[in-house]
Design a protein around this motif. Structure first.
Motif, PDB file in Angstrom:
ATOM      1  N   GLN A 292       0.877  -1.068  -0.066  1.00 14.06           N
ATOM      2  CA  GLN A 292      -0.033   0.055  -0.079  1.00 14.06           C
ATOM      3  C   GLN A 292       0.706   1.232   0.126  1.00 14.06           C
ATOM      4  O   GLN A 292       0.563   2.247  -0.702  1.00 14.06           O
ATOM      5  CB  GLN A 292      -0.944   0.194   1.414  1.00 14.06           C
ATOM      6  CG  GLN A 292      -2.018  -1.255   1.253  1.00 14.06           C
ATOM      7  CD  GLN A 292      -3.196  -0.727   0.188  1.00 14.06           C
ATOM      8  OE1 GLN A 292      -3.833   0.234   0.517  1.00 14.06           O
ATOM      9  NE2 GLN A 292      -3.300  -1.323  -1.011  1.00 14.06           N
ATOM     10  N   SER A 293       1.904   1.341   0.755  1.00 17.54           N
ATOM     11  CA  SER A 293       2.977   2.448   0.752  1.00 17.54           C
ATOM     12  C   SER A 293       3.769   2.443  -0.614  1.00 17.54           C
ATOM     13  O   SER A 293       4.124   3.760  -0.806  1.00 17.54           O
ATOM     14  CB  SER A 293       3.723   2.206   2.062  1.00 17.54           C
ATOM     15  OG  SER A 293       4.719   1.298   1.937  1.00 17.54           O
ATOM     16  N   GLU A 294       3.675   1.582  -0.982  1.00 16.00           N
ATOM     17  CA  GLU A 294       4.353   1.550  -2.606  1.00 16.00           C
ATOM     18  C   GLU A 294       3.615   1.971  -3.835  1.00 16.00           C
ATOM     19  O   GLU A 294       3.831   2.152  -4.753  1.00 16.00           O
ATOM     20  CB  GLU A 294       5.127   0.403  -2.871  1.00 16.00           C
ATOM     21  CG  GLU A 294       6.274  -0.180  -2.067  1.00 16.00           C
ATOM     22  CD  GLU A 294       7.439   0.715  -1.995  1.00 16.00           C
ATOM     23  OE1 GLU A 294       7.671   1.238  -3.472  1.00 16.00           O
ATOM     24  OE2 GLU A 294       8.408   1.213  -1.293  1.00 16.00           O
ATOM     25  N   GLY A 295       2.215   2.490  -3.234  1.00 15.73           N
ATOM     26  CA  GLY A 295       1.407   3.026  -4.631  1.00 15.73           C
ATOM     27  C   GLY A 295       0.945   1.737  -5.347  1.00 15.73           C
ATOM     28  O   GLY A 295       0.258   2.079  -6.345  1.00 15.73           O
ATOM     29  N   LEU A 296       0.724   0.533  -5.102  1.00 13.87           N
ATOM     30  CA  LEU A 296       0.101  -0.309  -5.555  1.00 13.87           C
ATOM     31  C   LEU A 296      -1.426  -0.177  -5.834  1.00 13.87           C
ATOM     32  O   LEU A 296      -2.120   0.425  -4.824  1.00 13.87           O
ATOM     33  CB  LEU A 296       0.223  -1.886  -5.182  1.00 13.87           C
ATOM     34  CG  LEU A 296       1.562  -2.304  -5.831  1.00 13.87           C
ATOM     35  CD1 LEU A 296       2.757  -1.903  -5.074  1.00 13.87           C
ATOM     36  CD2 LEU A 296       1.773  -4.088  -5.474  1.00 13.87           C
ATOM     37  N   THR A 297      -2.139  -0.794  -6.782  1.00 11.51           N
ATOM     38  CA  THR A 297      -3.710  -0.604  -7.130  1.00 11.51           C
ATOM     39  C   THR A 297      -4.169  -1.710  -6.625  1.00 11.51           C
ATOM     40  O   THR A 297      -3.936  -3.118  -6.617  1.00 11.51           O
ATOM     41  CB  THR A 297      -3.768  -0.376  -8.443  1.00 11.51           C
ATOM     42  OG1 THR A 297      -3.202   0.818  -9.118  1.00 11.51           O
ATOM     43  CG2 THR A 297      -5.570  -0.484  -8.678  1.00 11.51           C
ATOM     44  N   SER A 298      -5.127  -1.640  -5.406  1.00  9.34           N
ATOM     45  CA  SER A 298      -5.975  -2.491  -4.766  1.00  9.34           C
ATOM     46  C   SER A 298      -7.164  -2.673  -5.907  1.00  9.34           C
ATOM     47  O   SER A 298      -7.734  -2.062  -6.431  1.00  9.34           O
ATOM     48  CB  SER A 298      -6.856  -2.101  -3.546  1.00  9.34           C
ATOM     49  OG  SER A 298      -7.568  -3.295  -3.121  1.00  9.34           O
ATOM     50  N   LEU A 299      -7.104  -4.276  -6.305  1.00  9.12           N
ATOM     51  CA  LEU A 299      -8.272  -4.743  -7.139  1.00  9.12           C
ATOM     52  C   LEU A 299      -9.388  -5.399  -6.422  1.00  9.12           C
ATOM     53  O   LEU A 299     -10.671  -5.863  -7.085  1.00  9.12           O
ATOM     54  CB  LEU A 299      -7.534  -5.712  -7.825  1.00  9.12           C
ATOM     55  CG  LEU A 299      -6.572  -5.390  -9.174  1.00  9.12           C
ATOM     56  CD1 LEU A 299      -5.977  -6.589  -9.846  1.00  9.12           C
ATOM     57  CD2 LEU A 299      -6.961  -4.218  -9.686  1.00  9.12           C
ATOM     58  N   GLY A 300      -9.086  -5.486  -5.136  1.00  6.88           N
ATOM     59  CA  GLY A 300     -10.467  -6.087  -4.319  1.00  6.88           C
ATOM     60  C   GLY A 300      -9.869  -7.327  -3.435  1.00  6.88           C
ATOM     61  O   GLY A 300      -8.868  -7.114  -2.887  1.00  6.88           O
ATOM     62  N   PHE A 301     -10.453  -8.153  -2.902  1.00  3.11           N
ATOM     63  CA  PHE A 301     -10.195  -8.877  -1.886  1.00  3.11           C
ATOM     64  C   PHE A 301     -10.872 -10.076  -1.853  1.00  3.11           C
ATOM     65  O   PHE A 301     -12.037 -10.436  -2.537  1.00  3.11           O
ATOM     66  CB  PHE A 301     -10.890  -8.383  -0.317  1.00  3.11           C
ATOM     67  CG  PHE A 301     -10.490  -6.902  -0.131  1.00  3.11           C
ATOM     68  CD1 PHE A 301      -9.144  -6.569   0.670  1.00  3.11           C
ATOM     69  CD2 PHE A 301     -11.172  -5.643  -0.443  1.00  3.11           C
ATOM     70  CE1 PHE A 301      -8.985  -5.382   0.771  1.00  3.11           C
ATOM     71  CE2 PHE A 301     -10.881  -4.807  -0.260  1.00  3.11           C
ATOM     72  CZ  PHE A 301      -9.785  -4.292   0.373  1.00  3.11           C
ATOM     73  N   SER A 302     -10.284 -11.283  -1.252  1.00  7.83           N
ATOM     74  CA  SER A 302     -10.876 -12.546  -1.272  1.00  7.83           C
ATOM     75  C   SER A 302     -10.897 -13.057   0.113  1.00  7.83           C
ATOM     76  O   SER A 302      -9.849 -13.097   0.786  1.00  7.83           O
ATOM     77  CB  SER A 302      -9.941 -13.551  -1.989  1.00  7.83           C
ATOM     78  OG  SER A 302     -10.218 -14.932  -2.079  1.00  7.83           O
ATOM     79  N   HIS A 303     -12.169 -13.361   0.658  1.00  7.62           N
ATOM     80  CA  HIS A 303     -12.351 -13.594   1.991  1.00  7.62           C
ATOM     81  C   HIS A 303     -12.901 -15.047   1.843  1.00  7.62           C
ATOM     82  O   HIS A 303     -13.978 -15.300   1.226  1.00  7.62           O
ATOM     83  CB  HIS A 303     -13.448 -12.621   2.510  1.00  7.62           C
ATOM     84  CG  HIS A 303     -13.818 -12.947   3.886  1.00  7.62           C
ATOM     85  ND1 HIS A 303     -14.794 -12.860   4.714  1.00  7.62           N
ATOM     86  CD2 HIS A 303     -12.817 -12.980   5.119  1.00  7.62           C
ATOM     87  CE1 HIS A 303     -14.855 -13.149   5.821  1.00  7.62           C
ATOM     88  NE2 HIS A 303     -13.596 -13.187   6.078  1.00  7.62           N
ATOM     89  N   THR A 304     -12.049 -15.879   2.650  1.00 13.26           N
ATOM     90  CA  THR A 304     -12.556 -17.598   2.884  1.00 13.26           C
ATOM     91  C   THR A 304     -12.839 -17.824   4.214  1.00 13.26           C
ATOM     92  O   THR A 304     -12.279 -17.183   5.233  1.00 13.26           O
ATOM     93  CB  THR A 304     -11.278 -18.080   2.484  1.00 13.26           C
ATOM     94  OG1 THR A 304     -10.927 -17.907   1.481  1.00 13.26           O
ATOM     95  CG2 THR A 304     -11.642 -19.930   2.574  1.00 13.26           C
ATOM     96  N   THR A 305     -14.267 -18.545   4.208  1.00 13.87           N
ATOM     97  CA  THR A 305     -14.765 -18.803   5.704  1.00 13.87           C
ATOM     98  C   THR A 305     -15.127 -20.331   5.653  1.00 13.87           C
ATOM     99  O   THR A 305     -15.091 -20.940   4.669  1.00 13.87           O
ATOM    100  CB  THR A 305     -15.953 -18.153   5.805  1.00 13.87           C
ATOM    101  OG1 THR A 305     -16.876 -18.203   4.926  1.00 13.87           O
ATOM    102  CG2 THR A 305     -15.641 -16.540   6.023  1.00 13.87           C
ATOM    103  N   ARG A 306     -15.145 -20.790   6.773  1.00 12.43           N
ATOM    104  CA  ARG A 306     -15.617 -22.260   6.886  1.00 12.43           C
ATOM    105  C   ARG A 306     -17.305 -22.416   6.633  1.00 12.43           C
ATOM    106  O   ARG A 306     -18.035 -21.521   6.954  1.00 12.43           O
ATOM    107  CB  ARG A 306     -15.243 -22.717   8.209  1.00 12.43           C
ATOM    108  CG  ARG A 306     -13.949 -23.098   8.470  1.00 12.43           C
ATOM    109  CD  ARG A 306     -13.820 -23.449  10.072  1.00 12.43           C
ATOM    110  NE  ARG A 306     -12.462 -23.576  10.499  1.00 12.43           N
ATOM    111  CZ  ARG A 306     -11.547 -24.549  10.347  1.00 12.43           C
ATOM    112  NH1 ARG A 306     -12.103 -25.789   9.723  1.00 12.43           N
ATOM    113  NH2 ARG A 306     -10.419 -24.700  10.526  1.00 12.43           N
ATOM    114  N   ALA A 307     -17.631 -23.487   5.815  1.00 13.37           N
ATOM    115  CA  ALA A 307     -18.983 -23.322   5.644  1.00 13.37           C
ATOM    116  C   ALA A 307     -19.867 -23.985   6.899  1.00 13.37           C
ATOM    117  O   ALA A 307     -18.983 -24.716   7.628  1.00 13.37           O
ATOM    118  CB  ALA A 307     -19.094 -24.571   4.549  1.00 13.37           C
TER     119      ALA A 307
END
Length: 289
Positions: free
Chosen positions: A274-289
């Motif tokens: 984040q401090s190096e200025g990369l672009t965030s494309l979103g997130f992947s959130h994994t949970t137990r079923a």
């Protein structure tokens, strides 16, 4: 054609494709999803642009094609891996919150059907999500600005004197949880590209690699993901940033157009990117079923 793009595209809040993981937005097409279905019936074969081809002769995770749920407002794509005690993951694409419950129910059912222990739900989240969690997908665009050589005590492992090279094995063992022991094995077998290492007082204390550039689904050169670690006692001196910048300089110098990185939200690598200025494309959130 199995998928309707006019149904699937609106719910792709982050560029995550089952069995492939994050992809550049410029390759996010219906063909990419269709390819994962074709690979699922091809006896665990790899797609030619799958980054995991580097580590194995056959694909471990495949799509459970017959159990895909594809509707106008949501799509559920289950995958199966037999690694360890086995895992079913259901990728839940949709804007309504109840899609997670639907995915959890499907994942639990399929775990029983396929006699595996783990049932998971993977929920892609857009970059604008007010509550980021899980893994952040970040884009380093090598066409946007130069990535200068940071200098410092970083060079390929094989360029260090033999006495320094000999300290890589204990370093890798100490950082086995970060994948460095596995990487060391690949290095010894000659199965990967160069690894950059930082040395202090004649001892390797950090590394990033392997450094490899390969074409993506449309032939655009991308810098492949790396293992990256610094010994705990050597942190706080800026070595992680120097290593990372050296890796980005290597990638740009060797013709890569971009790299995708996955970082744990709030973790050291996440803060660095984040401090190096990369672009965030979103997130992947994994949970137990």
């Amino acid at each position: 054609m199995f998928f309707r793009w006019d149904w699937l595209r609106p719910v792709l809040t982050a560029p995550i494709v089952p069995t492939l993981g994050p992809v550049h937005p410029h390759v996010l097409t219906v063909d990419l999803f269709e390819d994962t279905l074709r690979a699922a019936v091809a006896d665990r074969s790899f797609l030619h642009y799958d980054k995991d081809r580097r580590w194995s002769s056959e694909k471990d995770e495949t799509v459970l094609r017959g159990d895909v749920v594809h509707q106008s407002d949501h799509t559920l794509i289950p995958t199966l891996t037999r690694r360890g005690r086995g895992t079913v993951k259901v990728f839940a694409y949709g804007h309504r919150d109840s899609v997670v419950d639907d995915a959890a129910e499907l994942s639990a059912k399929l775990a029983v059907v396929h006699d595996v222990v783990n049932a998971r739900v993977v929920r892609p989240l857009g970059p604008e999500n007010p509550f980021p969690r899980g893994t952040r997908i970040q884009l380093q665009d090598f066409t946007a600005r130069p990535c200068l050589d940071p200098g410092g005590p970083v060079r390929p492992v094989t360029d260090w004197p033999a006495t320094v090279q000999g300290t890589f094995a204990p370093f890798a063992s100490a950082m086995a949880a970060d994948g460095l022991a596995f990487l060391h094995g690949q290095m010894q077998a000659g199965r990967c590209g160069p690894v950059l290492a930082a040395a202090v007082d004649g001892r390797i204390v950090g590394a990033i690699g392997p450094m490899e550039v390969r074409p993506d689904a449309i032939g655009c050169p991308q810098l492949m993901p790396q293992y990256f670690a610094v010994l705990p006692e050597a942190r706080g001196q800026g070595l992680g940033r120097v290593l990372w910048r050296a890796a980005m300089h290597w990638g740009q110098s060797h013709g890569a157009a971009y790299q995708l990185l996955q970082t744990e939200v709030g973790g050291p690598s996440d803060r660095l990117c984040q401090s190096e200025g990369l672009t965030s494309l979103g997130f992947s959130h994994t949970t137990r079923a």
